[in-house]
Scaffold this motif. Structure first.
Motif, PDB file in Angstrom:
ATOM      1  N   GLU A 110       0.824  -1.209   0.000  1.00 31.58           N
ATOM      2  CA  GLU A 110       0.000   0.000   0.000  1.00 31.58           C
ATOM      3  C   GLU A 110       0.858   1.259   0.000  1.00 31.58           C
ATOM      4  O   GLU A 110       0.583   2.213  -0.738  1.00 31.58           O
ATOM      5  CB  GLU A 110      -0.933  -0.013   1.215  1.00 31.58           C
ATOM      6  CG  GLU A 110      -1.933   1.121   1.236  1.00 31.58           C
ATOM      7  CD  GLU A 110      -2.922   1.009   2.388  1.00 31.58           C
ATOM      8  OE1 GLU A 110      -3.550   2.026   2.729  1.00 31.58           O
ATOM      9  OE2 GLU A 110      -3.044  -0.097   2.947  1.00 31.58           O
ATOM     10  N   ASP A 111       1.903   1.267   0.833  1.00 34.66           N
ATOM     11  CA  ASP A 111       2.787   2.436   0.878  1.00 34.66           C
ATOM     12  C   ASP A 111       3.473   2.662  -0.463  1.00 34.66           C
ATOM     13  O   ASP A 111       3.571   3.796  -0.948  1.00 34.66           O
ATOM     14  CB  ASP A 111       3.845   2.255   1.971  1.00 34.66           C
ATOM     15  CG  ASP A 111       3.280   2.472   3.367  1.00 34.66           C
ATOM     16  OD1 ASP A 111       2.253   3.170   3.482  1.00 34.66           O
ATOM     17  OD2 ASP A 111       3.855   1.943   4.325  1.00 34.66           O
ATOM     18  N   GLY A 115       2.892   5.833  -2.770  1.00 35.73           N
ATOM     19  CA  GLY A 115       4.106   6.603  -3.020  1.00 35.73           C
ATOM     20  C   GLY A 115       4.298   6.872  -4.503  1.00 35.73           C
ATOM     21  O   GLY A 115       4.685   7.973  -4.906  1.00 35.73           O
ATOM     22  N   LEU A 184       7.528   7.047   1.073  1.00 38.37           N
ATOM     23  CA  LEU A 184       6.472   6.049   0.974  1.00 38.37           C
ATOM     24  C   LEU A 184       6.932   4.835   0.173  1.00 38.37           C
ATOM     25  O   LEU A 184       6.690   3.684   0.566  1.00 38.37           O
ATOM     26  CB  LEU A 184       5.225   6.664   0.330  1.00 38.37           C
ATOM     27  CG  LEU A 184       4.342   7.528   1.232  1.00 38.37           C
ATOM     28  CD1 LEU A 184       3.286   8.253   0.408  1.00 38.37           C
ATOM     29  CD2 LEU A 184       3.694   6.694   2.312  1.00 38.37           C
ATOM     30  N   GLY A 188       7.544   0.956   1.469  1.00 37.49           N
ATOM     31  CA  GLY A 188       6.867  -0.186   0.866  1.00 37.49           C
ATOM     32  C   GLY A 188       7.805  -1.286   0.415  1.00 37.49           C
ATOM     33  O   GLY A 188       7.364  -2.401   0.108  1.00 37.49           O
ATOM     34  N   ILE A 266      -1.808   9.249   4.744  1.00 40.55           N
ATOM     35  CA  ILE A 266      -0.408   8.842   4.685  1.00 40.55           C
ATOM     36  C   ILE A 266       0.017   8.238   6.008  1.00 40.55           C
ATOM     37  O   ILE A 266      -0.199   8.820   7.073  1.00 40.55           O
ATOM     38  CB  ILE A 266       0.496  10.040   4.333  1.00 40.55           C
ATOM     39  CG1 ILE A 266       0.210  10.522   2.904  1.00 40.55           C
ATOM     40  CG2 ILE A 266       1.962   9.660   4.464  1.00 40.55           C
ATOM     41  CD1 ILE A 266       1.053  11.715   2.490  1.00 40.55           C
ATOM     42  N   ASN A 267       0.626   7.074   5.933  1.00 40.40           N
ATOM     43  CA  ASN A 267       1.036   6.349   7.139  1.00 40.40           C
ATOM     44  C   ASN A 267       2.545   6.442   7.308  1.00 40.40           C
ATOM     45  O   ASN A 267       3.270   5.459   7.216  1.00 40.40           O
ATOM     46  CB  ASN A 267       0.597   4.888   7.054  1.00 40.40           C
ATOM     47  CG  ASN A 267       0.880   4.132   8.339  1.00 40.40           C
ATOM     48  OD1 ASN A 267       0.918   4.725   9.405  1.00 40.40           O
ATOM     49  ND2 ASN A 267       1.089   2.827   8.224  1.00 40.40           N
ATOM     50  N   LEU A 268       3.025   7.669   7.544  1.00 45.01           N
ATOM     51  CA  LEU A 268       4.455   7.887   7.766  1.00 45.01           C
ATOM     52  C   LEU A 268       4.666   8.435   9.171  1.00 45.01           C
ATOM     53  O   LEU A 268       4.146   9.489   9.522  1.00 45.01           O
ATOM     54  CB  LEU A 268       5.015   8.863   6.732  1.00 45.01           C
ATOM     55  CG  LEU A 268       5.294   8.323   5.326  1.00 45.01           C
ATOM     56  CD1 LEU A 268       5.796   9.438   4.429  1.00 45.01           C
ATOM     57  CD2 LEU A 268       6.295   7.183   5.365  1.00 45.01           C
TER      58      LEU A 268
END
Length: 333
Positions: A110-111, A115, A184, A188, A266-268
């Motif tokens: 997903e990332d 990205g 991102l 990933g 966004i998962n950062l």
């Protein structure tokens, strides 16, 4: 067949031959490559991502895409590093950045996917900025040879600032749009080997960006009369600076942009962003020393300059690409 056709549109290696020719055509005004890079390439990349994801449930070609993306990324930055024509440097830079986007899709995470999506947007902004800067430089200096373009920051300060902003976005500097997309994609990537290869491409972008940054300093050898006659119009310079500023703004507000455009959060983490910043500084330092060594010694990649595919060669490359892709799909089903 559909994926092969879309691969030509995005100029994925080895079907990239048309892109440098289109971007560097002497008869084309400077606005043409900016539009091609900012709009045409973005649309083509979006189509490529949609086609890949459409069939991902029945055909797994992630390994194939990763290999092709890595080859495109490496080949593109090598060519960009050894070119002297600023248009060709940016054209082969596009080939390299396309490789990064394909790698993000190939991660299957997903990332990595998001990205790649964000890097399409980021690339359209920082590469359009750099091509608009190139137009200003061409009007002022009357040449596309970067060795003859010096003192941009002192002579054309607005254009020089825009160049800096575009290069920071291109290399993925912290707070710029390229940093979010590359962070991102890096998040990933699930193996150390793939992560090293990913950073090799990022290092390459830093090396040829430092080569472009050399234009900022030095003494402008043009006479005062010629400089005044070739001064870009004020409106053109400020439009260029506006695009450069967007590379920073879309980085600072990248999370909100992703939520607004794609409804994706966004998962950062702060730790992930810090790791990306540290990695960037290490690559920047390494890229600086490598770029100085390349300029002071004989270029070991000079023979690659001769690889300019003719129309017939591009057709053969397309046929070969289709055969390899079809064979890989057949054995992966």
């Amino acid at each position: 067949m559909l994926l092969s056709a879309v691969s030509v549109k995005i100029a994925l290696f080895p079907m990239h031959g048309w892109l440098p020719k289109a971007y560097s055509a002497p008869s084309a005004p400077p606005l043409v490559p900016a539009v091609l890079s900012g709009i045409y390439e973005a649309a083509a990349l979006y189509l490529f991502i949609r086609v890949v994801t459409l069939f991902s449930g029945v055909i797994d070609i992630t390994i194939f895409l990763f290999v092709m993306g890595f080859i495109s990324g490496i080949f593109g930055f090598i060519r960009a590093t050894i070119e002297e024509d600023i248009y060709l440097i940016l054209a082969y830079s596009t080939v390299s950045q396309i490789g990064l986007i394909v790698i993000g899709v190939a991660t299957g995470t997903e990332d990595g996917f998001w990205g790649s999506i964000f890097h399409v947007l980021a690339h359209s902004l920082f590469k359009s900025t750099l091509f608009l800067v190139t137009g200003d430089l061409l009007r002022h200096y009357g040449t596309r040879d970067i060795s003859k373009i010096k003192g941009v920051m002192s002579t054309l300060p607005v254009t020089g600032i825009a160049l800096v902003l575009g290069l920071l976005g291109l290399t993925g500097a912290p707070f710029f749009n390229g940093s979010i997309s590359k962070a991102l994609i890096g998040a990933g990537i699930y193996t150390n080997a793939m992560y090293v290869l990913f950073n090799v491409i990022t290092l390459g972008s830093i090396i040829y960006s430092l080569k472009l940054a050399d234009m900022l300093v030095g003494e402008n050898e043009l006479s005062r009369e010629i400089r005044d006659n070739k001064e870009p119009k004020s409106r053109q310079r400020w439009v260029t600076l506006m695009f450069g500023s967007l590379t920073l703004l879309t980085g600072l507000f990248g999370e909100g942009i992703m939520t607004f455009l794609y409804d994706y959060q966004i998962n950062l983490t702060a730790q992930g962003l810090l790791q990306h910043a540290i990695t960037y500084l290490i690559l920047l330092t390494l890229g600086y020393f490598i770029s100085r060594h390349i300029r002071k010694s004989e270029n070991v990649f000079t023979s690659i300059v001769g690889i300019n595919l003719s129309f017939n060669s591009m057709i053969r490359a397309l046929v070969l690409y289709f055969i390899i892709l079809a064979s890989f799909m057949y054995w992966s089903i």
